[in-house]
Design a protein around this motif. Sequence first.
Motif, PDB file in Angstrom:
ATOM      1  N   GLY A  54      12.155  15.876 -34.639  1.00  0.00           N
ATOM      2  CA  GLY A  54      12.748  17.207 -34.719  1.00  0.00           C
ATOM      3  C   GLY A  54      13.577  17.558 -33.500  1.00  0.00           C
ATOM      4  N   LYS A  55      13.223  16.954 -32.370  1.00  0.00           N
ATOM      5  CA  LYS A  55      13.965  17.187 -31.120  1.00  0.00           C
ATOM      6  C   LYS A  55      14.868  16.012 -30.771  1.00  0.00           C
ATOM      7  N   SER A  56      14.894  14.995 -31.626  1.00  0.00           N
ATOM      8  CA  SER A  56      15.712  13.800 -31.370  1.00  0.00           C
ATOM      9  C   SER A  56      15.429  13.219 -29.991  1.00  0.00           C
ATOM     10  N   THR A  57      14.162  13.144 -29.661  1.00  0.00           N
ATOM     11  CA  THR A  57      13.766  12.722 -28.316  1.00  0.00           C
ATOM     12  C   THR A  57      12.658  11.686 -28.369  1.00  0.00           C
ATOM     13  N   LEU A  58      12.812  10.688 -27.527  1.00  0.00           N
ATOM     14  CA  LEU A  58      11.825   9.633 -27.328  1.00  0.00           C
ATOM     15  C   LEU A  58      11.141   9.856 -25.984  1.00  0.00           C
ATOM     16  N   TYR A  59       9.853   9.516 -25.918  1.00  0.00           N
ATOM     17  CA  TYR A  59       9.099   9.711 -24.684  1.00  0.00           C
ATOM     18  C   TYR A  59       8.406   8.422 -24.260  1.00  0.00           C
ATOM     19  N   LEU A  60       8.162   8.338 -22.962  1.00  0.00           N
ATOM     20  CA  LEU A  60       7.310   7.291 -22.423  1.00  0.00           C
ATOM     21  C   LEU A  60       6.391   7.944 -21.391  1.00  0.00           C
ATOM     22  N   GLN A  61       5.122   8.085 -21.767  1.00  0.00           N
ATOM     23  CA  GLN A  61       4.127   8.623 -20.844  1.00  0.00           C
ATOM     24  C   GLN A  61       3.571   7.470 -20.028  1.00  0.00           C
ATOM     25  N   MET A  62       3.702   7.560 -18.723  1.00  0.00           N
ATOM     26  CA  MET A  62       3.284   6.477 -17.838  1.00  0.00           C
ATOM     27  C   MET A  62       2.180   6.996 -16.923  1.00  0.00           C
ATOM     28  N   ASN A  63       1.000   6.445 -17.095  1.00  0.00           N
ATOM     29  CA  ASN A  63      -0.151   6.823 -16.277  1.00  0.00           C
ATOM     30  C   ASN A  63      -0.551   5.666 -15.367  1.00  0.00           C
ATOM     31  N   SER A  64      -1.323   5.992 -14.356  1.00  0.00           N
ATOM     32  CA  SER A  64      -1.830   4.972 -13.421  1.00  0.00           C
ATOM     33  C   SER A  64      -0.711   4.052 -12.945  1.00  0.00           C
ATOM     34  N   LEU A  65       0.373   4.645 -12.500  1.00  0.00           N
ATOM     35  CA  LEU A  65       1.532   3.852 -12.098  1.00  0.00           C
ATOM     36  C   LEU A  65       1.200   2.964 -10.903  1.00  0.00           C
ATOM     37  N   GLU A  66       1.796   1.791 -10.936  1.00  0.00           N
ATOM     38  CA  GLU A  66       1.608   0.784  -9.888  1.00  0.00           C
ATOM     39  C   GLU A  66       2.960   0.486  -9.251  1.00  0.00           C
ATOM     40  N   PRO A  67       2.966  -0.001  -8.021  1.00  0.00           N
ATOM     41  CA  PRO A  67       4.253  -0.350  -7.392  1.00  0.00           C
ATOM     42  C   PRO A  67       5.077  -1.308  -8.250  1.00  0.00           C
ATOM     43  N   GLU A  68       4.394  -2.161  -9.013  1.00  0.00           N
ATOM     44  CA  GLU A  68       5.096  -3.122  -9.870  1.00  0.00           C
ATOM     45  C   GLU A  68       5.826  -2.453 -11.033  1.00  0.00           C
ATOM     46  N   ASP A  69       5.538  -1.190 -11.289  1.00  0.00           N
ATOM     47  CA  ASP A  69       6.228  -0.457 -12.363  1.00  0.00           C
ATOM     48  C   ASP A  69       7.566   0.107 -11.897  1.00  0.00           C
ATOM     49  N   ALA A  70       7.853   0.024 -10.623  1.00  0.00           N
ATOM     50  CA  ALA A  70       9.117   0.553 -10.106  1.00  0.00           C
ATOM     51  C   ALA A  70      10.288  -0.200 -10.722  1.00  0.00           C
TER      52      ALA A  70
END
Length: 123
Positions: free
Chosen positions: A74-90
């Motif tokens: 309905g909002k034409s939007t995609l999401y990515l919820q990122m938890n417990s981020l690690e330096p390797e996720d940069a």
Amino acid sequence: VQVVESGGGLVQAGESLRLSCAVSGRPFSNFDMGWFRQPPGKEREFVAAISRYGARTFLADSVKGRFTISRDNGKSTLYLQMNSLEPEDAAIYYCAGFQGVGSWTQMTSYKYWGQGTQVTVSS
């Protein structure tokens, strides 16, 4: 089709971020969607994908259990919820529209790409 990512930023390890991707120009529900990322000095890699109405998702092993992909048609939007981020996720995180042929995990299967949003994780 225009694809615009947002929500990146600088966080500490263990913290969370939610990325958004706004799509315009064609009906959003026409596309399976995916997230990819490109760490500094490395190739772009698959992160997550979701089917047109959200019934199916698939995540890379490296983010399973920490990241969640979702969409709001309905909002034409995609999401990515990122938890417990690690330096390797940069990385620079990219949103992309699946062209309908091929594997979700392959860049060549996607036709519409955004410019990316930077995620930095400090240790």
